[in-house]
Design a protein around this motif. Structure first.
Motif, short mmCIF file in Angstrom:
data_model
loop_
_atom_site.label_atom_id
_atom_site.label_comp_id
_atom_site.label_asym_id
_atom_site.label_seq_id
_atom_site.Cartn_x
_atom_site.Cartn_y
_atom_site.Cartn_z
N THR A 284 0.84 -1.19 0.00
CA THR A 284 0.00 0.00 0.00
C THR A 284 0.88 1.25 0.00
N ALA A 285 0.63 2.14 -0.93
CA ALA A 285 1.41 3.38 -1.01
C ALA A 285 1.04 4.33 0.12
N ILE A 286 2.04 4.99 0.70
CA ILE A 286 1.78 5.92 1.81
C ILE A 286 2.41 7.29 1.54
N GLY A 287 3.18 7.42 0.48
CA GLY A 287 3.83 8.69 0.20
C GLY A 287 2.89 9.71 -0.40
N GLU A 288 3.38 10.94 -0.53
CA GLU A 288 2.56 12.00 -1.11
C GLU A 288 2.37 11.80 -2.60
N PHE A 289 3.38 11.24 -3.26
CA PHE A 289 3.32 11.00 -4.70
C PHE A 289 3.53 9.51 -5.00
N VAL A 290 3.00 9.08 -6.15
CA VAL A 290 3.08 7.68 -6.55
C VAL A 290 3.59 7.59 -7.98
N ILE A 291 4.42 6.58 -8.24
CA ILE A 291 4.84 6.25 -9.60
C ILE A 291 5.07 4.74 -9.64
N HIS A 292 5.00 4.15 -10.84
CA HIS A 292 5.14 2.70 -10.98
C HIS A 292 6.38 2.38 -11.80
N VAL A 293 7.00 1.25 -11.48
CA VAL A 293 8.14 0.75 -12.26
C VAL A 293 7.91 -0.73 -12.52
N ASP A 294 8.01 -1.14 -13.79
CA ASP A 294 7.88 -2.56 -14.13
C ASP A 294 9.18 -3.29 -13.82
#
Length: 228
Positions: free
Chosen positions: A1-11
């Motif tokens: 689960t993401a908890i940071g202010e910003f989100v990005i994805h990496v394959d």
């Protein structure tokens, strides 16, 4: 689960330049942006190619339309405020392994209040393998594409995007025809059902001839014309 202010994805097969998060975050902060889009690289065994992502404008409506054109619909070249997912009730489509990122952004960019920035610099290395699942096309692949098209209609019901949806549907039919998973009769029927996109809205003479050839039973000519 993401908890940071910003989100990005990496394959898992890809890699990023070490300053990617730092520079994207700085851009988001300096422009008070909800989303920051950047360029990316495509890595093959032979070479590394830069892919520019310059949108023609930074409003959500323009970005949404250009996701069907020159903008890549991935999550890995876009930094987004995590709160946007909850604020706009954005969800990833469970059980879909084709263009699920694109469906997410289609949901996101329907909100005009979204603040968007563009950083004209590449950080992400999209690694392409010729034996990857995206390069193996089967009847199951075609059915997955049809599932995506159905979800596209669900998430993008507005008539304002009818052209984009027709273009997407025709692309699915074309890919299936080229890869030999459609019978000639099926290909004719589907092209006829998409005749507006195939005959009136294509910008390529070669592709127009290809679609016309399907309707005229000239399938070898059609395959030559419709090859990517």
């Amino acid at each position: 689960t993401a908890i940071g202010e910003f989100v990005i994805h990496v394959d898992p097969d890809d890699w990023v330049e070490p300053t990617m998060l730092q520079e994207l975050h700085a851009k988001a902060v300096s422009e008070d942006a909800d989303v920051v889009i950047c360029d990316y690289y495509v890595d093959t065994k032979e070479k590394t190619s830069l892919v520019k992502q310059q949108p023609s404008a930074l409003d959500a409506k323009t970005i949404l339309k250009e996701l069907f054109q020159q903008l890549h619909g991935s999550c890995w070249n876009k930094l987004v405020k995590r709160v946007c997912y909850n604020k706009f009730e954005i969800h990833f489509q469970i059980g879909l392994n084709y263009c699920e990122d694109l469906l997410t952004w289609i949901q996101m960019f329907q909100h005009d209040e979204l603040r968007i920035a563009y950083l004209p610099k590449a950080f992400y290395h999209y690694v392409q393998h010729t034996n990857s699942i995206t390069h193996v096309y089967t009847l199951t692949t075609f059915k997955t594409r049809l599932q995506f098209q159905h979800l596209l209609e669900t998430h993008l019901p507005s008539r304002e995007y009818s052209y984009e949806k027709r273009k997407s549907q025709l692309s699915i039919v074309t890919e299936a025809f080229i890869n030999g998973v459609l019978t000639h009769k099926e290909a004719q029927r589907l092209v006829w059902e998409n005749k507006r996109a195939a005959l009136l809205e294509t910008n390529s003479i070669r592709w127009f001839i290809g679609y016309l050839s399907i309707l005229l039973y000239c399938f070898p000519i059609a395959k030559k014309c419709l090859k990517y």
